[in-house]
Design an enzyme around this catalytic site. Sequence first.
Site, mmCIF file in Angstrom:
data_model
loop_
_atom_site.group_PDB
_atom_site.id
_atom_site.type_symbol
_atom_site.label_atom_id
_atom_site.label_comp_id
_atom_site.label_asym_id
_atom_site.label_seq_id
_atom_site.Cartn_x
_atom_site.Cartn_y
_atom_site.Cartn_z
ATOM 1 C CB SER A 13 3.889 -16.431 -28.187
ATOM 2 O OG SER A 13 4.200 -17.624 -27.497
ATOM 3 C CE1 TYR A 154 10.025 -24.553 -14.910
ATOM 4 C CE2 TYR A 154 10.132 -24.272 -12.526
ATOM 5 C CZ TYR A 154 10.007 -23.734 -13.793
ATOM 6 O OH TYR A 154 9.877 -22.365 -13.942
HETATM 7 P P1 NAP Z 1 4.087 -19.604 -20.128
HETATM 8 O O1 NAP Z 1 3.115 -18.527 -19.792
HETATM 9 O O2 NAP Z 1 3.675 -21.023 -20.077
HETATM 10 O O3 NAP Z 1 4.717 -19.281 -21.574
HETATM 11 C C1 NAP Z 1 5.700 -20.128 -22.073
HETATM 12 C C2 NAP Z 1 6.296 -19.535 -23.324
HETATM 13 O O4 NAP Z 1 7.365 -20.388 -23.730
HETATM 14 C C3 NAP Z 1 5.303 -19.466 -24.451
HETATM 15 O O5 NAP Z 1 5.549 -18.295 -25.207
HETATM 16 C C4 NAP Z 1 5.634 -20.703 -25.276
HETATM 17 O O6 NAP Z 1 5.411 -20.539 -26.671
HETATM 18 C C5 NAP Z 1 7.126 -20.793 -25.061
HETATM 19 N N1 NAP Z 1 7.651 -22.139 -25.292
HETATM 20 C C6 NAP Z 1 7.412 -23.271 -24.611
HETATM 21 N N2 NAP Z 1 8.092 -24.295 -25.152
HETATM 22 C C7 NAP Z 1 8.783 -23.778 -26.204
HETATM 23 C C8 NAP Z 1 9.659 -24.328 -27.165
HETATM 24 N N3 NAP Z 1 9.964 -25.638 -27.163
HETATM 25 N N4 NAP Z 1 10.188 -23.509 -28.108
HETATM 26 C C9 NAP Z 1 9.887 -22.184 -28.134
HETATM 27 N N5 NAP Z 1 9.046 -21.620 -27.249
HETATM 28 C C10 NAP Z 1 8.500 -22.403 -26.298
HETATM 29 O O7 NAP Z 1 5.384 -19.526 -19.181
HETATM 30 P P2 NAP Z 1 5.914 -18.334 -18.248
HETATM 31 O O8 NAP Z 1 5.285 -18.470 -16.927
HETATM 32 O O9 NAP Z 1 5.841 -17.040 -18.964
HETATM 33 O O10 NAP Z 1 7.430 -18.792 -18.085
HETATM 34 C C11 NAP Z 1 8.472 -18.249 -18.883
HETATM 35 C C12 NAP Z 1 9.813 -18.632 -18.260
HETATM 36 O O11 NAP Z 1 9.858 -18.128 -16.914
HETATM 37 C C13 NAP Z 1 10.025 -20.135 -18.158
HETATM 38 O O12 NAP Z 1 11.386 -20.436 -18.404
HETATM 39 C C14 NAP Z 1 9.679 -20.439 -16.720
HETATM 40 O O13 NAP Z 1 10.349 -21.571 -16.254
HETATM 41 C C15 NAP Z 1 10.159 -19.171 -16.035
HETATM 42 N N6 NAP Z 1 9.501 -18.907 -14.740
HETATM 43 C C16 NAP Z 1 8.136 -18.823 -14.624
HETATM 44 C C17 NAP Z 1 7.580 -18.570 -13.369
HETATM 45 C C18 NAP Z 1 6.094 -18.463 -13.160
HETATM 46 O O14 NAP Z 1 5.659 -18.471 -11.991
HETATM 47 N N7 NAP Z 1 5.268 -18.308 -14.168
HETATM 48 C C19 NAP Z 1 8.412 -18.406 -12.257
HETATM 49 C C20 NAP Z 1 9.787 -18.494 -12.417
HETATM 50 C C21 NAP Z 1 10.331 -18.736 -13.672
HETATM 51 P P3 NAP Z 1 4.089 -21.069 -27.466
HETATM 52 O O15 NAP Z 1 2.895 -20.666 -26.688
HETATM 53 O O16 NAP Z 1 4.206 -20.396 -28.782
HETATM 54 O O17 NAP Z 1 4.218 -22.559 -27.554
#
Ligand code: NAP
Length: 246
Positions: A13, A154
């Site tokens: 999302s 994490y």
């Molecule tokens: P984000 O913007 O916080 O978005 C998180 C997404 O995960 C949202 O769509 C949320 O859905 C969903 N989510 C969270 N808990 C959930 C659950 N229990 N069941 C189903 N959906 C869930 O995060 P992001 O930065 O895009 O990160 C996405 C992935 O990339 C994560 O695994 C993160 O660890 C990894 N990552 C991020 C970064 C970074 O710098 N941003 C760097 C490296 C890796 P809802 O909003 O519908 O709750």
Amino acid sequence: MLANKTCVVTGASRGIGRAIAEELGTHGAQVVVNYRSSEEAAYEVADTVKDAGGEAIPVQADVSNLDEVHEMAETTREEFGAANVLVNNAGLTVDKKFENMTREDWDRVMEVNLGGVFNCTKAYFEDIRDAEGGRLINISSVVGQQGNYGQANYATTKSGLFGFTRTIALELAHENSTANCVAPGFVMTDMLETVPERVQEKILDRIPLNRFATTDDVAGIVRFLASDDSSYMTGQVLAVNGGMEW
Ligand code: NAP
């Protein structure tokens, strides 16, 4: 390029998952846009794919709840048939110095970031194994490689994905399906916005390309992994981090 492939993206999302779902959908895949609470945003993602001529459905499921995940897998099969590609992207942070971290803070991150990966991989495992060139793609992080102050929970989950991916890669190999990890650096999403600005500046100093990643930087790599072009790669970690060392 992904025509007739059913791709499931968890946490689609917002942020990185959203960009991945849109990227796969606009390259011909039928996409399951999983979300937990951001319903309106998930419908927007599905509409973006449909406006580009693709097919997508939003499906609500908390990845940490095995029953909800099994229901999502049933819906996937009813709507689009067996999954070819699963992208385990959903994740969260509960950041605190270890001395202040409670067992609840630890467990919440484990339940979603690793428990969710177990649940989704379990629910779609046979689909991926039996697909012609099935793909499991796990979204890890540079934090799983380097560790990061205030992120013991994490970082542990993101390191755990390396061992998990490598093992599943071995278990899928005889069926010609693959499992790989993407380890993004720091990406401009809501997750990064929770990091104080002065800490963001310090992080930027450590990135040779001198910018944070965009969500599209990550989505393009996932599209490659989902495609037939990656068929001889398995058990690997693809770092998308602007040149950070680890
Ligand atoms: P984000 O913007 O916080 O978005 C998180 C997404 O995960 C949202 O769509 C949320 O859905 C969903 N989510 C969270 N808990 C959930 C659950 N229990 N069941 C189903 N959906 C869930 O995060 P992001 O930065 O895009 O990160 C996405 C992935 O990339 C994560 O695994 C993160 O660890 C990894 N990552 C991020 C970064 C970074 O710098 N941003 C760097 C490296 C890796 P809802 O909003 O519908 O709750």
